[in-house]
Design an enzyme around this catalytic site. Structure first.
Site, PDB file in Angstrom:
ATOM      1  N   GLY A   3       0.821  -1.217   0.000  1.00  0.00           N
ATOM      2  CA  GLY A   3       0.000   0.000   0.000  1.00  0.00           C
ATOM      3  C   GLY A   3       0.850   1.260   0.000  1.00  0.00           C
ATOM      4  O   GLY A   3       0.552   2.228  -0.708  1.00  0.00           O
ATOM      5  N   CYS A   4       1.906   1.236   0.790  1.00  0.00           N
ATOM      6  CA  CYS A   4       2.786   2.410   0.881  1.00  0.00           C
ATOM      7  C   CYS A   4       3.510   2.644  -0.447  1.00  0.00           C
ATOM      8  O   CYS A   4       3.705   3.792  -0.858  1.00  0.00           O
ATOM      9  CB  CYS A   4       3.773   2.231   2.024  1.00  0.00           C
ATOM     10  SG  CYS A   4       2.923   2.079   3.622  1.00  0.00           S
ATOM     11  N   THR A   5       3.880   1.561  -1.101  1.00  0.00           N
ATOM     12  CA  THR A   5       4.549   1.686  -2.392  1.00  0.00           C
ATOM     13  C   THR A   5       3.586   2.239  -3.445  1.00  0.00           C
ATOM     14  O   THR A   5       3.970   3.085  -4.251  1.00  0.00           O
ATOM     15  CB  THR A   5       5.150   0.329  -2.826  1.00  0.00           C
ATOM     16  OG1 THR A   5       6.157  -0.037  -1.864  1.00  0.00           O
ATOM     17  CG2 THR A   5       5.774   0.393  -4.206  1.00  0.00           C
TER      18      THR A   5
END
Length: 193
Positions: free
Chosen positions: A86-88
């Site tokens: 998700g962060c990527t």
């Protein structure tokens, strides 16, 4: 007949009860640790970035209050953990729209509690063109209202440039925000200014 002593009490041979001493170690140590971590008041719409020194992905000191200047506003987007799916997605969305942000004089920064070394590795791996800021004690993250229970809420915050009526102050915040929505919503907001 043997009777259980109330919690925290021990029976002695003479039949008298004596308070058992509890080890003071953990609670006091945890309290000391949390009280030794500096804290900032929560930032609301209209507040400027606080004066606070953190590290960037190169392990260099940066003064948070100096991120906003006369010509450039700032977008701080927060990720729970570097190099996770998700962060990527969120980071790559800001990477792909980076020229759109810089084209309207907004600098982009990624803020997380990750160590600078982890951030640098992620930055290189994903070709992230903007600086990453490490906040391991979640001081700024908490002041932004995105730190809770030792975790970071995915979010973003937009501070205007000092030259205009916003005076370098917080203009917009999204907590929580979906990874793919974050860059789109930030860009829509900036273009509406």
């Amino acid at each position: 007949m043997e009777v259980d002593a109330p919690e925290g009490e021990k029976e002695e041979g003479s039949g008298t009860k004596k308070r058992a001493r509890k080890a003071p170690a953990k609670a006091a140590d945890e309290e000391d640790a949390s009280s030794s971590t500096p804290s900032l008041p929560e930032l609301n719409i209209g507040d400027p970035l606080p004066s606070l020194i953190l590290k960037n992905e190169k392990d260099e000191d940066i003064q948070v209050a100096d991120l906003v200047d006369e010509q450039n506003g700032v977008i701080l987007f927060l990720v729970p953990k570097a190099d996770t799916p998700g962060c990527t997605s969120q980071a790559c969305g800001f990477r792909d729209a980076y020229p759109d942000f810089t084209g309207v004089n907004f600098r982009v920064y990624c803020l997380s509690a990750d160590a600078p070394t982890a951030q640098a590795k992620w930055q290189t791996k994903k070709n992230l063109p903007y600086p990453l800021i490490s906040d391991p004690k979640r001081i700024l993250i908490s002041a932004l209202g995105a730190g809770e229970g030792g975790k970071t809420k995915r979010s973003h915050f937009i501070f205007g440039p000092k030259k205009d009526e916003s005076g370098g102050k917080l203009l917009d915040k999204k907590i929580p925000v979906k990874p793919l929505d974050s860059p789109k919503l930030a860009l829509e907001f900036i273009k509406s200014l």
